[in-house]
Design an enzyme around this catalytic site. Structure first.
Site, PDB file in Angstrom:
ATOM      1  N   SER A  61       0.797  -1.234   0.000  1.00 32.14           N
ATOM      2  CA  SER A  61       0.000   0.000   0.000  1.00 32.14           C
ATOM      3  C   SER A  61       0.828   1.283   0.000  1.00 32.14           C
ATOM      4  O   SER A  61       0.278   2.356  -0.173  1.00 32.14           O
ATOM      5  CB  SER A  61      -0.967   0.021   1.189  1.00 32.14           C
ATOM      6  OG  SER A  61      -0.283   0.233   2.389  1.00 32.14           O
ATOM      7  N   LYS A  98       1.076   4.472   6.998  1.00 29.80           N
ATOM      8  CA  LYS A  98       0.313   5.324   6.083  1.00 29.80           C
ATOM      9  C   LYS A  98       0.871   6.743   6.115  1.00 29.80           C
ATOM     10  O   LYS A  98       1.616   7.125   7.011  1.00 29.80           O
ATOM     11  CB  LYS A  98      -1.167   5.392   6.482  1.00 29.80           C
ATOM     12  CG  LYS A  98      -1.899   4.072   6.454  1.00 29.80           C
ATOM     13  CD  LYS A  98      -2.135   3.598   5.043  1.00 29.80           C
ATOM     14  CE  LYS A  98      -2.838   2.256   5.047  1.00 29.80           C
ATOM     15  NZ  LYS A  98      -2.336   1.345   4.062  1.00 29.80           N
TER      16      LYS A  98
END
Length: 143
Positions: A61, A98
């Site tokens: 990701s 993230k």
């Protein structure tokens, strides 16, 4: 993308040769003439144990940020996360890596891969920032 906690770092690392020249991605030049000094990886990465720890990345990701499956991240838990930082966080007890963003009055945890949607932090969510990613290390061994 998940993470594996590898533990805290300690001081007193090994000194390695440091060469002052930049390595071209073409024909190599003799390096020994350019030996500048010896440094430790502690010094190179500006490590400050016990505020620094390592995690191993699992997943894809964050590939557009240059963070790939299997990479080792060096994380500083003494830094306060600011807009745009890559962080290790726990969102409702789920650890993840993230990009930390503030958009209007909202907190958003963004992936760096278009296959994944942003994670908007809602009032009912429990968010804990475990540290700011300072460096990533990748093994290029194909074996």
């Amino acid at each position: 993308m998940t993470i594996d906690y590898l533990g805290r770092l300690s001081f007193g690392g090994v000194l390695y040769p440091y060469f002052a020249f930049r390595v071209p991605a073409g024909f190599p030049s003799p390096a020994q003439d350019h030996l500048e000094q010896e440094i430790s990886l502690d010094e190179l990465f500006n490590l400050r144990a016990p505020h620094t720890y390592l995690v191993k990345v699992v997943g894809d990701s964050m590939v557009l940020a240059g963070i790939y499956d299997g990479d080792l991240l060096i994380v500083d838990r003494s830094r306060e996360a600011k807009h745009g930082d890559i962080v290790i966080a726990a969102l409702s007890n789920e650890p993840l890596v993230k990009r930390f963003c503030r958009e209007g009055g909202l907190l958003v945890l963004r992936s760096e891969n278009t296959k994944y949607s942003p994670r908007y932090v809602m009032e009912s969510d429990e968010l804990s920032i475990w540290g700011v990613v300072r460096f990533s290390v990748r093994c290029h061994d194909v074996a």
